[in-house]
Design a protein around this motif. Structure first.
Motif, PDB file in Angstrom:
ATOM      1  N   PRO A 176      18.336   9.856  57.272  1.00 54.90           N
ATOM      2  CA  PRO A 176      18.140  10.926  56.285  1.00 54.90           C
ATOM      3  C   PRO A 176      16.810  11.645  56.449  1.00 54.90           C
ATOM      4  CG  PRO A 176      17.831   8.768  55.280  1.00 54.90           C
ATOM      5  CD  PRO A 176      18.369   8.523  56.648  1.00 54.90           C
ATOM      6  N   GLU A 177      16.814  12.913  56.035  1.00 51.21           N
ATOM      7  CA  GLU A 177      15.581  13.715  56.062  1.00 51.21           C
ATOM      8  C   GLU A 177      14.880  13.613  54.713  1.00 51.21           C
ATOM      9  OE1 GLU A 177      15.031  16.606  54.200  1.00 51.21           O
ATOM     10  OE2 GLU A 177      17.030  16.854  53.332  1.00 51.21           O
ATOM     11  N   PHE A 178      13.551  13.799  54.757  1.00 55.29           N
ATOM     12  CA  PHE A 178      12.750  13.730  53.533  1.00 55.29           C
ATOM     13  C   PHE A 178      11.780  14.911  53.476  1.00 55.29           C
ATOM     14  CE2 PHE A 178      13.676   9.334  54.865  1.00 55.29           C
ATOM     15  CZ  PHE A 178      14.444   8.915  53.787  1.00 55.29           C
ATOM     16  N   LEU A 179      12.271  16.101  53.802  1.00 55.35           N
ATOM     17  CA  LEU A 179      11.393  17.258  53.896  1.00 55.35           C
ATOM     18  C   LEU A 179      11.126  17.870  52.523  1.00 55.35           C
ATOM     19  CD1 LEU A 179      12.720  19.112  57.059  1.00 55.35           C
ATOM     20  CD2 LEU A 179      11.314  17.054  56.852  1.00 55.35           C
ATOM     21  N   ARG A 180       9.872  18.279  52.328  1.00 54.61           N
ATOM     22  CA  ARG A 180       9.482  19.020  51.142  1.00 54.61           C
ATOM     23  C   ARG A 180       9.275  20.472  51.548  1.00 54.61           C
ATOM     24  NH1 ARG A 180       3.987  16.428  50.106  1.00 54.61           N
ATOM     25  NH2 ARG A 180       4.068  16.542  52.375  1.00 54.61           N
ATOM     26  N   GLU A 181      10.000  21.372  50.912  1.00 47.24           N
ATOM     27  CA  GLU A 181       9.809  22.783  51.247  1.00 47.24           C
ATOM     28  C   GLU A 181       8.365  23.177  50.969  1.00 47.24           C
ATOM     29  OE1 GLU A 181      12.774  25.698  50.307  1.00 47.24           O
ATOM     30  OE2 GLU A 181      14.266  24.140  49.888  1.00 47.24           O
ATOM     31  N   GLY A 182       7.791  23.908  51.897  1.00 45.22           N
ATOM     32  CA  GLY A 182       6.384  24.257  51.827  1.00 45.22           C
ATOM     33  C   GLY A 182       5.518  23.327  52.656  1.00 45.22           C
ATOM     34  N   PHE A 183       6.054  22.138  52.985  1.00 51.91           N
ATOM     35  CA  PHE A 183       5.336  21.156  53.794  1.00 51.91           C
ATOM     36  C   PHE A 183       6.255  20.564  54.860  1.00 51.91           C
ATOM     37  CE2 PHE A 183       3.642  21.189  49.497  1.00 51.91           C
ATOM     38  CZ  PHE A 183       2.278  21.358  49.699  1.00 51.91           C
ATOM     39  N   ALA A 184       7.321  21.268  55.186  1.00 56.78           N
ATOM     40  CA  ALA A 184       8.380  20.690  56.006  1.00 56.78           C
ATOM     41  C   ALA A 184       7.928  20.361  57.422  1.00 56.78           C
ATOM     42  CB  ALA A 184       9.588  21.634  56.047  1.00 56.78           C
ATOM     43  N   CYS A 185       7.174  21.232  58.053  1.00 59.06           N
ATOM     44  CA  CYS A 185       6.734  20.964  59.430  1.00 59.06           C
ATOM     45  C   CYS A 185       5.858  19.716  59.475  1.00 59.06           C
ATOM     46  CB  CYS A 185       5.988  22.171  59.994  1.00 59.06           C
ATOM     47  SG  CYS A 185       7.025  23.643  60.198  1.00 59.06           S
ATOM     48  N   GLU A 186       4.963  19.599  58.523  1.00 60.73           N
ATOM     49  CA  GLU A 186       4.110  18.411  58.438  1.00 60.73           C
ATOM     50  C   GLU A 186       4.945  17.167  58.195  1.00 60.73           C
ATOM     51  OE1 GLU A 186       0.336  16.392  58.334  1.00 60.73           O
ATOM     52  OE2 GLU A 186       1.026  18.316  59.131  1.00 60.73           O
ATOM     53  N   ASP A 187       5.986  17.280  57.389  1.00 62.29           N
ATOM     54  CA  ASP A 187       6.827  16.125  57.090  1.00 62.29           C
ATOM     55  C   ASP A 187       7.645  15.676  58.295  1.00 62.29           C
ATOM     56  OD1 ASP A 187       5.889  15.970  54.517  1.00 62.29           O
ATOM     57  OD2 ASP A 187       7.561  17.074  53.622  1.00 62.29           O
ATOM     58  N   VAL A 188       8.024  16.606  59.171  1.00 64.95           N
ATOM     59  CA  VAL A 188       8.732  16.223  60.392  1.00 64.95           C
ATOM     60  C   VAL A 188       7.773  15.557  61.371  1.00 64.95           C
ATOM     61  CG1 VAL A 188      10.000  17.044  62.412  1.00 64.95           C
ATOM     62  CG2 VAL A 188      10.497  18.021  60.169  1.00 64.95           C
ATOM     63  N   LEU A 189       6.632  16.174  61.582  1.00 61.00           N
ATOM     64  CA  LEU A 189       5.703  15.689  62.601  1.00 61.00           C
ATOM     65  C   LEU A 189       4.918  14.464  62.141  1.00 61.00           C
ATOM     66  CD1 LEU A 189       4.342  19.157  63.778  1.00 61.00           C
ATOM     67  CD2 LEU A 189       5.949  17.680  65.003  1.00 61.00           C
ATOM     68  N   ARG A 190       4.725  14.325  60.846  1.00 60.07           N
ATOM     69  CA  ARG A 190       3.940  13.204  60.311  1.00 60.07           C
ATOM     70  C   ARG A 190       4.668  12.603  59.107  1.00 60.07           C
ATOM     71  NH1 ARG A 190       0.810  17.158  62.215  1.00 60.07           N
ATOM     72  NH2 ARG A 190      -0.809  16.566  63.730  1.00 60.07           N
ATOM     73  N   PRO A 191       5.820  12.004  59.344  1.00 58.68           N
ATOM     74  CA  PRO A 191       6.621  11.478  58.231  1.00 58.68           C
ATOM     75  C   PRO A 191       5.972  10.246  57.613  1.00 58.68           C
ATOM     76  CG  PRO A 191       7.560  10.786  60.315  1.00 58.68           C
ATOM     77  CD  PRO A 191       6.449  11.747  60.649  1.00 58.68           C
ATOM     78  N   ASN A 192       6.270  10.022  56.327  1.00 55.29           N
ATOM     79  CA  ASN A 192       5.749   8.820  55.682  1.00 55.29           C
ATOM     80  C   ASN A 192       6.669   7.616  55.876  1.00 55.29           C
ATOM     81  OD1 ASN A 192       7.828   9.348  53.841  1.00 55.29           O
ATOM     82  ND2 ASN A 192       6.455  10.332  52.389  1.00 55.29           N
ATOM     83  N   ARG A 193       7.872   7.842  56.420  1.00 57.71           N
ATOM     84  CA  ARG A 193       8.761   6.769  56.854  1.00 57.71           C
ATOM     85  C   ARG A 193       9.932   7.381  57.598  1.00 57.71           C
ATOM     86  NH1 ARG A 193      10.066   9.600  52.106  1.00 57.71           N
ATOM     87  NH2 ARG A 193      11.705   8.616  50.875  1.00 57.71           N
ATOM     88  N   VAL A 194      10.600   6.545  58.404  1.00 57.79           N
ATOM     89  CA  VAL A 194      11.812   6.952  59.104  1.00 57.79           C
ATOM     90  C   VAL A 194      12.849   5.862  58.854  1.00 57.79           C
ATOM     91  CG1 VAL A 194      12.871   7.467  61.329  1.00 57.79           C
ATOM     92  CG2 VAL A 194      10.524   8.179  60.887  1.00 57.79           C
ATOM     93  N   VAL A 195      14.074   6.277  58.560  1.00 52.89           N
ATOM     94  CA  VAL A 195      15.152   5.328  58.284  1.00 52.89           C
ATOM     95  C   VAL A 195      16.251   5.502  59.327  1.00 52.89           C
ATOM     96  CG1 VAL A 195      16.891   4.589  56.606  1.00 52.89           C
ATOM     97  CG2 VAL A 195      14.634   5.342  55.816  1.00 52.89           C
TER      98      VAL A 195
END
Length: 477
Positions: A176-195
């Motif tokens: 699953p993805e955990f992207l926050r709009e407005g911070f999506a690129c940062e969330d892909v490149l520096r995720p706080n977890r991967v499942v």
């Protein structure tokens, strides 16, 4: 990198075998090039992977191929152009090309609420799987990223096996993805977890290979990326459970705002006080007009619907009230407007005929142009329905807002919006609005009346500048 494994998979994955395409690292496709797919495609190309974005919308693919980003997301324009120029990123409408190119195919299509109920509409998921599968010619991993009801991965597995040619090994995973709009690129490149929800060692190895560059980036920055390897059902539940918790927290503080309004208390100080408790935390405790966007509203409804289907409906009954609180807060702006303008608030709402209202914001949150389920736009619609003359300004979302609410006035600047306004309503917490000079704005408005629908303004400075200020869950000063 911190790795957690389920009891059935206690051994860390060994070195990944060569991808079926024969490429040095897995070639990735992202099926669906909307907000989710285009962001992931550009970011994974930035990590050094060969990436192909796939969508049936020819106009969208033409724009993306030309380096034109159809959505507003900070940082995405630069990533898109840079990786198109490098040759690592390409876009296509051809599923045959995608099947020939890719080793790992990520499903990134929308799962909207069904028109006939609250359940998720999985027709786009079904379409990409049944369109891709007949073209597959070698061992392949299909990975779901879209937010789906629990049980979807098993269904996708059945679809893929049914439609793929005989003898072709098609495996499924869910991440699953955990992207926050407005911070999506940062969330892909520096995720706080991967499942990773997987059934086989090969699927797990391919997912690690598809994320290896992400882990390497984290190592260079002295960060850890927690990885949870689990079963399909748990992986599917992670995103909807996280969204349900977040929605509950937001609606909780908005429910407290209702209590504060009745008691004469200040919800901002209440939130600050309870936020110091480490068990609660202070994030997402700002009362306002509620949550919106393309995820939270439809996800909590689909979660309830799926729980009912599998016999766990009672467990999520509380989410119905979470949804009701969220919808109710939007109506509060009408009551505040009636109070400020000294108009009767009847059963059908106030009559605001002859009143010019500046609505500051249309996007559901700042740093995006997304107006799906926007609380601010819902407020603007309600004020317009009450016969007010509405003028809307949003730094990014005007084009999308105009499609949703065409019969009001749109302007291109904050000063233009507030000039001549009898009432100003802040409904999206853009920094431009937060930093606005109340003295300068006051010189332009017809009357210094303001509703801070996001509790994002420094209310003391606005009051000091002579504004009649109303916040959400705040006493009248």
């Amino acid at each position: 990198m911190t790795v957690q494994y389920p009891s059935t998979s206690p051994v860390q994955p060994q070195a990944t075998s060569t991808p079926p395409s024969g490429a040095p690292k897995p070639r990735l496709t992202f099926l669906g090039c909307g907000y989710l797919g285009s962001t992931y495609a550009a970011c994974f190309a930035e990590l050094g992977y060969e990436v192909l974005g796939v969508d049936i919308d020819e106009a969208k693919i033409a724009k993306l191929s030309a380096g034109e980003n159809p959505i507003h997301e900070p940082g995405l324009d630069e990533l898109l152009k840079h990786n198109l120029e490098s040759g690592r990123l390409k876009f296509t409408t051809s599923y045959a090309q995608a099947a020939e190119f890719g080793d790992v195919h990520f499903i990134c299509v929308d799962t909207p609420q069904r028109a006939d109920g609250e359940a998720a509409d999985l027709s786009y998921v079904e379409s990409v799987v049944t369109t891709l599968a007949p073209h597959l010619t070698r061992r392949t991993l299909i990975v779901g990223k879209s937010t789906v009801p629990v049980g979807t991965a098993n269904w996708v597995e059945e679809l893929a096996c049914k439609h793929a040619p005989d003898g072709v090994d098609v495996q499924i995973a869910w991440s699953p993805e955990f992207l926050r709009e407005g911070f999506a690129c940062e969330d892909v490149l520096r995720p706080n977890r991967v499942v990773f929800g997987v059934k086989s060692d090969w699927a797990r190895q391919m997912l690690y290979a598809a994320h290896k560059a992400l882990f390497e980036l984290a190592a260079t920055e002295d960060r850890e990326v927690p990885v949870v390897v689990t079963d399909y059902a748990t992986a599917e539940l992670v995103k909807v459970a996280a969204n349900a918790f977040l929605a509950t927290k937001i609606s909780f503080i908005n429910a407290m705002a209702e209590v504060c309004e009745a008691a004469g208390a200040d919800v901002t100080l209440l939130a600050k006080s309870i936020g110091y408790d480490s068990r609660i935390g202070n994030k997402f405790l700002r009362a306002g007009i509620g949550f919106g966007g393309g995820c939270l509203p439809k996800d909590i409804r689909a979660f309830q619907a799926r729980a009912q289907e599998i016999g766990a409906g009672e467990a999520l009954r509380f989410l119905h009230e979470v949804d009701l609180v969220n919808q109710r807060r939007r109506n509060r702006v009408l009551a505040l407007a009636a109070d400020l303008l000294d108009r009767p608030l009847g059963p059908a709402g106030p009559d605001l005929a002859g009143v010019r209202i500046a609505v500051l914001g249309a996007a559901f949150k700042p740093n995006t142009d997304d107006v799906r389920n926007s609380p601010g736009l819902a407020v603007a619609k309600a004020l317009a329905k009450a016969n007010a003359d509405i003028v809307i300004y949003d730094p990014e979302a005007t084009k999308n807002a105009r499609r949703e609410l065409p019969d009001v006035e749109y302007v291109t600047s904050l000063t233009e919006a507030v000039t001549g306004a009898d009432l100003t309503c802040v409904v999206t917490a853009w920094d431009e609005f937060r930093r606005a000079d109340p003295h300068a704005i006051g010189e332009l408005a017809s009357a210094r009346r303001i509703i801070d629908g996001m509790n994002c303004l420094d209310h003391a400075s606005w009051i000091a500048a002579g504004w009649d200020y109303r916040g959400m869950g705040r006493p009248i000063l």
